[in-house]
Design an enzyme around this catalytic site. Structure first.
Site, PDB file in Angstrom:
ATOM      1  N   ASN A 180       0.801  -1.225   0.000  1.00 52.57           N
ATOM      2  CA  ASN A 180       0.000   0.000   0.000  1.00 52.57           C
ATOM      3  C   ASN A 180       0.837   1.280   0.000  1.00 52.57           C
ATOM      4  O   ASN A 180       0.409   2.296  -0.526  1.00 52.57           O
ATOM      5  CB  ASN A 180      -0.992  -0.008   1.167  1.00 52.57           C
ATOM      6  CG  ASN A 180      -0.308  -0.069   2.501  1.00 52.57           C
ATOM      7  OD1 ASN A 180       0.852  -0.475   2.610  1.00 52.57           O
ATOM      8  ND2 ASN A 180      -1.011   0.338   3.545  1.00 52.57           N
ATOM      9  N   CYS A 203      -3.248   0.856   6.913  1.00 52.39           N
ATOM     10  CA  CYS A 203      -3.311  -0.001   8.096  1.00 52.39           C
ATOM     11  C   CYS A 203      -3.906   0.699   9.311  1.00 52.39           C
ATOM     12  O   CYS A 203      -4.571   0.084  10.132  1.00 52.39           O
ATOM     13  CB  CYS A 203      -1.917  -0.507   8.428  1.00 52.39           C
ATOM     14  SG  CYS A 203      -0.719   0.831   8.553  1.00 52.39           S
ATOM     15  N   GLU A 252       8.500   2.208  14.292  1.00 52.40           N
ATOM     16  CA  GLU A 252       9.211   2.815  13.176  1.00 52.40           C
ATOM     17  C   GLU A 252       9.194   4.326  13.399  1.00 52.40           C
ATOM     18  O   GLU A 252       8.484   4.845  14.247  1.00 52.40           O
ATOM     19  CB  GLU A 252       8.547   2.442  11.848  1.00 52.40           C
ATOM     20  CG  GLU A 252       8.581   0.934  11.631  1.00 52.40           C
ATOM     21  CD  GLU A 252       8.408   0.485  10.191  1.00 52.40           C
ATOM     22  OE1 GLU A 252       7.372   0.786   9.610  1.00 52.40           O
ATOM     23  OE2 GLU A 252       9.326  -0.182   9.670  1.00 52.40           O
TER      24      GLU A 252
HETATM   25  P1  NDP Z   1       0.779  -9.575   3.416  1.00 56.17           P
HETATM   26  O1  NDP Z   1       0.891  -9.944   4.839  1.00 56.17           O
HETATM   27  O2  NDP Z   1      -0.005 -10.455   2.515  1.00 56.17           O
HETATM   28  O3  NDP Z   1       2.210  -9.436   2.755  1.00 56.17           O
HETATM   29  C1  NDP Z   1       3.216  -8.582   3.297  1.00 56.17           C
HETATM   30  C2  NDP Z   1       4.565  -9.008   2.750  1.00 56.17           C
HETATM   31  O4  NDP Z   1       4.935 -10.267   3.334  1.00 56.17           O
HETATM   32  C3  NDP Z   1       4.584  -9.222   1.238  1.00 56.17           C
HETATM   33  O5  NDP Z   1       5.827  -8.787   0.738  1.00 56.17           O
HETATM   34  C4  NDP Z   1       4.420 -10.715   1.132  1.00 56.17           C
HETATM   35  O6  NDP Z   1       4.888 -11.250  -0.067  1.00 56.17           O
HETATM   36  C5  NDP Z   1       5.242 -11.205   2.312  1.00 56.17           C
HETATM   37  N1  NDP Z   1       4.887 -12.533   2.800  1.00 56.17           N
HETATM   38  C6  NDP Z   1       3.720 -13.198   2.639  1.00 56.17           C
HETATM   39  N2  NDP Z   1       3.778 -14.376   3.297  1.00 56.17           N
HETATM   40  C7  NDP Z   1       4.994 -14.451   3.883  1.00 56.17           C
HETATM   41  C8  NDP Z   1       5.653 -15.417   4.720  1.00 56.17           C
HETATM   42  N3  NDP Z   1       5.044 -16.558   5.087  1.00 56.17           N
HETATM   43  N4  NDP Z   1       6.899 -15.155   5.156  1.00 56.17           N
HETATM   44  C9  NDP Z   1       7.507 -13.992   4.827  1.00 56.17           C
HETATM   45  N5  NDP Z   1       6.943 -13.048   4.026  1.00 56.17           N
HETATM   46  C10 NDP Z   1       5.697 -13.268   3.567  1.00 56.17           C
HETATM   47  O7  NDP Z   1       0.203  -8.091   3.416  1.00 56.17           O
HETATM   48  P2  NDP Z   1      -0.227  -7.213   2.182  1.00 56.17           P
HETATM   49  O8  NDP Z   1       0.932  -7.007   1.272  1.00 56.17           O
HETATM   50  O9  NDP Z   1      -1.498  -7.768   1.612  1.00 56.17           O
HETATM   51  O10 NDP Z   1      -0.503  -5.800   2.896  1.00 56.17           O
HETATM   52  C11 NDP Z   1      -1.680  -5.526   3.564  1.00 56.17           C
HETATM   53  C12 NDP Z   1      -1.505  -5.746   5.064  1.00 56.17           C
HETATM   54  O11 NDP Z   1      -0.396  -5.008   5.539  1.00 56.17           O
HETATM   55  C13 NDP Z   1      -2.698  -5.235   5.834  1.00 56.17           C
HETATM   56  O12 NDP Z   1      -3.065  -6.147   6.837  1.00 56.17           O
HETATM   57  C14 NDP Z   1      -2.189  -3.964   6.463  1.00 56.17           C
HETATM   58  O13 NDP Z   1      -2.867  -3.621   7.630  1.00 56.17           O
HETATM   59  C15 NDP Z   1      -0.758  -4.278   6.698  1.00 56.17           C
HETATM   60  N6  NDP Z   1       0.000  -3.031   6.786  1.00 56.17           N
HETATM   61  C16 NDP Z   1       0.477  -2.617   8.000  1.00 56.17           C
HETATM   62  C17 NDP Z   1       1.124  -1.398   8.122  1.00 56.17           C
HETATM   63  C18 NDP Z   1       1.687  -0.927   9.430  1.00 56.17           C
HETATM   64  O14 NDP Z   1       2.594  -0.096   9.402  1.00 56.17           O
HETATM   65  N7  NDP Z   1       1.224  -1.392  10.572  1.00 56.17           N
HETATM   66  C19 NDP Z   1       1.295  -0.513   6.970  1.00 56.17           C
HETATM   67  C20 NDP Z   1       0.821  -1.074   5.748  1.00 56.17           C
HETATM   68  C21 NDP Z   1       0.171  -2.282   5.676  1.00 56.17           C
HETATM   69  P3  NDP Z   1       3.978 -11.200  -1.392  1.00 56.17           P
HETATM   70  O15 NDP Z   1       2.696 -10.522  -1.049  1.00 56.17           O
HETATM   71  O16 NDP Z   1       4.795 -10.437  -2.335  1.00 56.17           O
HETATM   72  O17 NDP Z   1       3.745 -12.609  -1.781  1.00 56.17           O
END
Ligand code: NDP
Length: 488
Positions: free
Chosen positions: A153, A284, A462
């Site tokens: 995002n 988020c 962060e």
């Molecule tokens: P995901 O949890 O699906 O993915 C986050 C990252 O983790 C991606 O790069 C993904 O790879 C990777 N990933 C997925 N599975 C694994 C694993 N088993 N081990 C290691 N890495 C893995 O989140 P989204 O990308 O869909 O983002 C949305 C989510 O992020 C929402 O829940 C949001 O709330 C949260 N978020 C939190 C923020 C904060 O600062 N607190 C800010 C922004 C978002 P890939 O997707 O490339 O396969």
């Protein structure tokens, strides 16, 4: 195989390199469906190569003075500002974010972060204290190689929020952007080289979840920093336990926004809009549970609906677009399914609630900003993170009641309230279970302020000086003065 705008390779050791497997994936514009680039897909072997490069670069990088590391990070922040338009457009095309948002929310915030930690790099210092038998001092030291994993995002901002403090503190980094939005982190790496970041210090390895797993399980990575969903956070923490890595997690939320009966309602409506519809609701910290005091609920909703009606849904490339497409058709369908669940469970749909067709962007799933009134605490739209433009309005009358209901969630990322009563503002904030709180505002995240959740929303902070603690370890050194008295 060469690197070009249409074909992006992996960035390892200061250069574009092919993936060992030769695999590629496509990244597309979520509005139009047009393929922006084929991107090399990192495998576990590629992660290993990146870690080797990061490990080799660690010694010389941490040996530089903080002033010198800061000077390089400062040059990088300037380069981001010089390339503001280009980066803003890249982020708009890869993530579907309105071009009205990306220059400031993505590029400026990334540059601010680099500039802030450029300034902090030289200020990292230990303590000194005289004690019985001598004195001790502490040495803050970098952790080593950081494995960082980002969500889709805020791709550039997340890359900066992780790499700036990590590099300022003397670490090197292997960063995996989300496979949905890999382009801006690769561009950041190119600019970092131009700014003087030595080869191997910042590596960018686009890939899928398996590449993320290769990072979390890698024996030669010292720390994991993840921004992602709560389920991913649990998996990452479990995987990191095998090699006892430090973990910081920025995860999801279902944050409350409380509007008291003495609130300035125009400001409260502005806050509620910022808390729900910026970046199509894909934020988020969003305050998606909007608790409104019953005495002002009617007036609040009237003002809210009048302003929601003015939001322009459209091609994110158009300067007057407020709401762009969901990141992918799949995610768009998830958001539409949540809206259906809201209707099925008896929430009252006041506006939105449907997919909008945008001319020239037929591929994109555009969801109209949606407001549900008459929500109950147990409804799916009130309990689960939707990550789309869906606001749930809940009514309350009593302060203690709303605190208890606001806290009744597994998450604890953010919270906000609107009131003119200062005493009440601080009293209520003191009881809300959230890591980031706003009084009479919402979703503003200055780089100087710590950012991070509690409970199921994460671990660690962060931004701010606190972020440096997450990328450093303290070595305590006792220095004896005088003879050593041993009982033997
Ligand atoms: P995901 O949890 O699906 O993915 C986050 C990252 O983790 C991606 O790069 C993904 O790879 C990777 N990933 C997925 N599975 C694994 C694993 N088993 N081990 C290691 N890495 C893995 O989140 P989204 O990308 O869909 O983002 C949305 C989510 O992020 C929402 O829940 C949001 O709330 C949260 N978020 C939190 C923020 C904060 O600062 N607190 C800010 C922004 C978002 P890939 O997707 O490339 O396969």
């Amino acid at each position: 195989m060469s690197n070009s705008d249409a074909q992006k390779l992996l960035w390892i050791d200061g250069a574009y390199v092919e993936s060992g497997s030769g695999g590629f994936f496509e990244t597309t514009n979520p509005a139009t469906g047009v393929t922006l680039a084929r991107v090399a897909q990192a495998t576990a072997d590629d992660i290993d190569r990146a870690v080797v490069a990061a490990r080799a670069a660690l010694g010389p990088w941490k040996a530089k003075s903080g002033v010198e590391r800061g000077r390089i990070l400062h040059r990088l922040s300037q380069l981001l500002r010089e390339h503001r338009d280009e980066l803003a457009e890249l982020e708009m095309r890869d993530g579907g974010k309105p071009i009205a948002e990306t220059p400031e929310a993505d590029v400026d915030s990334g540059a601010d972060c680099l500039e802030y930690f450029a300034g902090q790099a030289a200020s990292i210092q230990g303590e000194y204290q005289e004690v019985d038998g001598g004195f001790f001092y502490t040495r803050p030291e970098p952790l080593g190689v950081v494995g960082a994993i980002g969500a889709w995002n805020y791709p550039l901002q997340i890359a900066c929020w992780k790499s700036a403090p990590a590099l300022a503190a003397g670490n090197t980094i292997v960063f995996k952007p989300s496979e949905l939005t890999p382009l801006s982190a690769l561009r950041l790496a190119e600019l970092a080289k131009q700014a003087g970041v030595p080869d191997g210090v910042l590596n960018v390895v686009p890939g899928f979840g398996d590449a993320g797993q290769a990072i979390t399980g890698h024996a030669d990575i010292d720390k994991i920093s993840l921004t992602g969903g709560a389920d991913t956070g649990k998996k990452v923490m479990a995987a990191a336990a095998g090699t006892l890595k430090t973990v910081s997690l920025e995860l999801g939320g279902k944050s409350p926004l409380v509007i008291f009966d003495d609130a300035d309602l125009d400001n409260a409506v502005s806050g509620a809009l910022l808390a729900n519809f910026f970046t199509q609701g894909e934020i988020c910290t969003n305050g998606t549970r909007v608790f409104v005091h019953e005495a002002v609920r009617g007036a609040f909703l009237d003002k809210l609906l009048a302003r929601v009606a003015k939001l322009k849904i459209g091609n994110p490339a158009d300067a007057d677009t407020d709401v762009g497409p969901m990141i992918s058709p799949e995610h768009g369908q998830i958001v539409l399914d949540y809206i259906q669940a809201g209707k099925d469970q008896g929430a009252q749909l006041l506006t939105g609630g449907e997919r909008i067709q945008v001319e020239g962007c037929e591929h994109g799933v555009f969801v109209a900003p949606t407001v549900f009134d008459g929500c109950r605490d147990d409804m799916t739209i009130v309990t689960e993170e939707i990550f789309g433009p869906v606001m749930s309005v809940l009514s309350f009358t009593d302060e203690q009641e709303v605190i208890q209901r606001a806290n009744a969630t597994e998450y604890g990322l953010a919270a906000g309230l609107f009131t003119r009563d200062l005493e009440r503002a601080h009293r209520v904030i003191g009881e809300l279970e959230a890591g980031i709180c706003w009084i009479n505002h919402y979703n503003i995240t200055p780089i100087e302020m710590p950012f991070g959740g509690i409970k199921g929303s994460g671990i660690g902070k962060e931004n701010s000086r606190r972020a440096l603690d997450g990328y450093s370890r303290i070595k305590s050194v006792f220095v004896a003065q005088g003879a050593v008295e041993a009982p033997y």
